[in-house]
Design an enzyme around this catalytic site. Structure first.
Site, PDB file in Angstrom:
ATOM      1  N   ASP A  14       0.863  -1.181   0.000  1.00  0.00           N
ATOM      2  CA  ASP A  14       0.000   0.000   0.000  1.00  0.00           C
ATOM      3  C   ASP A  14       0.898   1.228   0.000  1.00  0.00           C
ATOM      4  O   ASP A  14       2.113   1.124   0.225  1.00  0.00           O
ATOM      5  CB  ASP A  14      -0.912  -0.007   1.239  1.00  0.00           C
ATOM      6  CG  ASP A  14      -1.789   1.244   1.319  1.00  0.00           C
ATOM      7  OD1 ASP A  14      -2.462   1.555   0.316  1.00  0.00           O
ATOM      8  OD2 ASP A  14      -1.791   1.915   2.365  1.00  0.00           O
ATOM      9  N   SER A  15       0.295   2.385  -0.200  1.00  0.00           N
ATOM     10  CA  SER A  15       1.072   3.621  -0.179  1.00  0.00           C
ATOM     11  C   SER A  15       1.627   3.918   1.202  1.00  0.00           C
ATOM     12  O   SER A  15       2.543   4.730   1.341  1.00  0.00           O
ATOM     13  CB  SER A  15       0.190   4.796  -0.632  1.00  0.00           C
ATOM     14  OG  SER A  15      -0.894   4.978   0.260  1.00  0.00           O
ATOM     15  N   TYR A  46      -0.740   8.415  -2.171  1.00  0.00           N
ATOM     16  CA  TYR A  46      -0.842   8.291  -3.619  1.00  0.00           C
ATOM     17  C   TYR A  46      -1.994   9.118  -4.175  1.00  0.00           C
ATOM     18  O   TYR A  46      -2.018   9.440  -5.365  1.00  0.00           O
ATOM     19  CB  TYR A  46      -1.106   6.830  -4.003  1.00  0.00           C
ATOM     20  CG  TYR A  46       0.088   5.896  -3.924  1.00  0.00           C
ATOM     21  CD1 TYR A  46       1.357   6.349  -3.594  1.00  0.00           C
ATOM     22  CD2 TYR A  46      -0.080   4.548  -4.189  1.00  0.00           C
ATOM     23  CE1 TYR A  46       2.424   5.470  -3.521  1.00  0.00           C
ATOM     24  CE2 TYR A  46       0.985   3.654  -4.130  1.00  0.00           C
ATOM     25  CZ  TYR A  46       2.235   4.122  -3.792  1.00  0.00           C
ATOM     26  OH  TYR A  46       3.280   3.251  -3.725  1.00  0.00           O
ATOM     27  N   GLY A  47      -2.977   9.428  -3.345  1.00  0.00           N
ATOM     28  CA  GLY A  47      -4.217  10.018  -3.834  1.00  0.00           C
ATOM     29  C   GLY A  47      -4.081  11.369  -4.501  1.00  0.00           C
ATOM     30  O   GLY A  47      -4.953  11.777  -5.269  1.00  0.00           O
ATOM     31  N   CYS A  77      -4.409  -1.119  -1.935  1.00  0.00           N
ATOM     32  CA  CYS A  77      -4.519   0.332  -2.096  1.00  0.00           C
ATOM     33  C   CYS A  77      -5.515   0.599  -3.208  1.00  0.00           C
ATOM     34  O   CYS A  77      -5.299   0.181  -4.358  1.00  0.00           O
ATOM     35  CB  CYS A  77      -3.150   0.921  -2.432  1.00  0.00           C
ATOM     36  SG  CYS A  77      -3.179   2.692  -2.822  1.00  0.00           S
ATOM     37  N   THR A  79      -6.266   3.424  -4.699  1.00  0.00           N
ATOM     38  CA  THR A  79      -5.734   4.307  -5.738  1.00  0.00           C
ATOM     39  C   THR A  79      -4.808   3.551  -6.675  1.00  0.00           C
ATOM     40  O   THR A  79      -4.903   3.681  -7.901  1.00  0.00           O
ATOM     41  CB  THR A  79      -4.992   5.498  -5.099  1.00  0.00           C
ATOM     42  OG1 THR A  79      -5.901   6.227  -4.268  1.00  0.00           O
ATOM     43  CG2 THR A  79      -4.458   6.429  -6.175  1.00  0.00           C
ATOM     44  N   GLU A 155      -1.642   8.221   8.649  1.00  0.00           N
ATOM     45  CA  GLU A 155      -0.195   8.005   8.626  1.00  0.00           C
ATOM     46  C   GLU A 155       0.473   8.599   9.870  1.00  0.00           C
ATOM     47  O   GLU A 155       1.475   8.072  10.359  1.00  0.00           O
ATOM     48  CB  GLU A 155       0.413   8.638   7.364  1.00  0.00           C
ATOM     49  CG  GLU A 155       0.113   7.892   6.076  1.00  0.00           C
ATOM     50  CD  GLU A 155       0.879   6.579   5.969  1.00  0.00           C
ATOM     51  OE1 GLU A 155       2.095   6.567   6.231  1.00  0.00           O
ATOM     52  OE2 GLU A 155       0.243   5.554   5.635  1.00  0.00           O
ATOM     53  N   CYS A 187     -10.798   3.807   0.668  1.00  0.00           N
ATOM     54  CA  CYS A 187      -9.346   3.908   0.872  1.00  0.00           C
ATOM     55  C   CYS A 187      -9.002   3.011   2.047  1.00  0.00           C
ATOM     56  O   CYS A 187      -9.708   3.016   3.065  1.00  0.00           O
ATOM     57  CB  CYS A 187      -8.946   5.358   1.165  1.00  0.00           C
ATOM     58  SG  CYS A 187      -7.205   5.570   1.643  1.00  0.00           S
ATOM     59  N   HIS A 189      -6.830   3.223   4.228  1.00  0.00           N
ATOM     60  CA  HIS A 189      -6.515   3.939   5.467  1.00  0.00           C
ATOM     61  C   HIS A 189      -7.768   4.186   6.304  1.00  0.00           C
ATOM     62  O   HIS A 189      -7.692   4.265   7.537  1.00  0.00           O
ATOM     63  CB  HIS A 189      -5.858   5.288   5.154  1.00  0.00           C
ATOM     64  CG  HIS A 189      -4.421   5.213   4.742  1.00  0.00           C
ATOM     65  ND1 HIS A 189      -4.032   4.764   3.505  1.00  0.00           N
ATOM     66  CD2 HIS A 189      -3.278   5.540   5.404  1.00  0.00           C
ATOM     67  CE1 HIS A 189      -2.701   4.832   3.421  1.00  0.00           C
ATOM     68  NE2 HIS A 189      -2.228   5.289   4.563  1.00  0.00           N
TER      69      HIS A 189
END
Length: 221
Positions: A14-15, A46-47, A77, A79, A155, A187, A189
């Protein structure tokens, strides 16, 4: 599959840390598997990146995972999936399982006929999301809500801070005002913000996280 290949780990990326929500579902579905996780936090989120950048990062991480001898790759992910999955599958010799916003099940679940989708700008602007909306939004209203800043909050481990709540309230308000009774977490996250989301939308609205469906598809493959 040879015994050595069968014993190889599964690669997940994932990002950043968001894909750990998918990793958690994979661990529950496949408790005996070895998992190798890559969090591309140095380039998160990444978004807000352009498509070419995301495609390059997905290819680089997939190449790294191949070098580690994985037997399958999970793109955890949304995105990266909507932007890069076709090119990734075109050259990757392994099974590639990916996640995308759960618009299809949301369309089937809604009672009010209004579905809200929380995701990054890049995800919502993609051709894949447009395809999903065209395929499953003929008889319902699908509201696409970009959520800049939410990935960064996760994050930074600010899962219940006043700033995070304020962002969520801002993004959820137009969906609730429009009568959305089903909210898609588009997403990986965002599941880490689930307690806050539930508190804001109340008990009568469904919230969909597709991580379990991804884990079940991985188990099938």
């Amino acid at each position: 599959m040879s015994m050595s290949a069968a014993d190889a780990p599964i690669g997940v990326f994932d990002s950043g840390v968001g894909g750990l929500s998918v990793l958690r579902a994979i661990r529950a579905e496949l408790p005996a598997e070895d998992l190798l996780y890559v969090a591309d936090s140095g380039y998160a989120p990444y978004g807000e990146r352009d498509a070419g950048f995301i495609e390059d990062r997905a290819a680089a991480i997939a190449g790294f995972l191949l070098d580690q001898g994985v037997k399958a790759i999970v793109v955890a992910c949304n995105t990266a999936t909507v932007v890069a999955i076709e090119k990734l599958r075109a050259w990757c010799p392994l099974p590639v399982v990916a996640i995308e916003p759960a618009i299809k099940p949301a369309a089937r679940m809604t009672r009010s006929g209004v579905v809200g989708v929380l995701a990054t700008r890049q995800t919502l602007a993609s051709a894949n999301v447009a395809r999903l909306c065209a395929a499953y939004g003929q008889d319902i209203e699908i509201l696409l809500q970009p959520c800049p800043g939410l990935v960064e909050q996760v994050e930074n481990a600010e899962l219940d801070s006043p700033a995070t709540r304020a962002l969520l309230e801002t993004y959820l308000a137009p969906l609730l005002e429009a009568g959305a009774d089903t909210i898609v977490l588009g997403c990986t996250h965002y599941p880490f913000l689930l307690p806050l989301v539930k508190d804001i939308v109340g008990p009568d609205r469904a919230i969909i996280d597709p991580a379990t469906a991804v884990a079940k598809e991985l188990a099938r493959r």
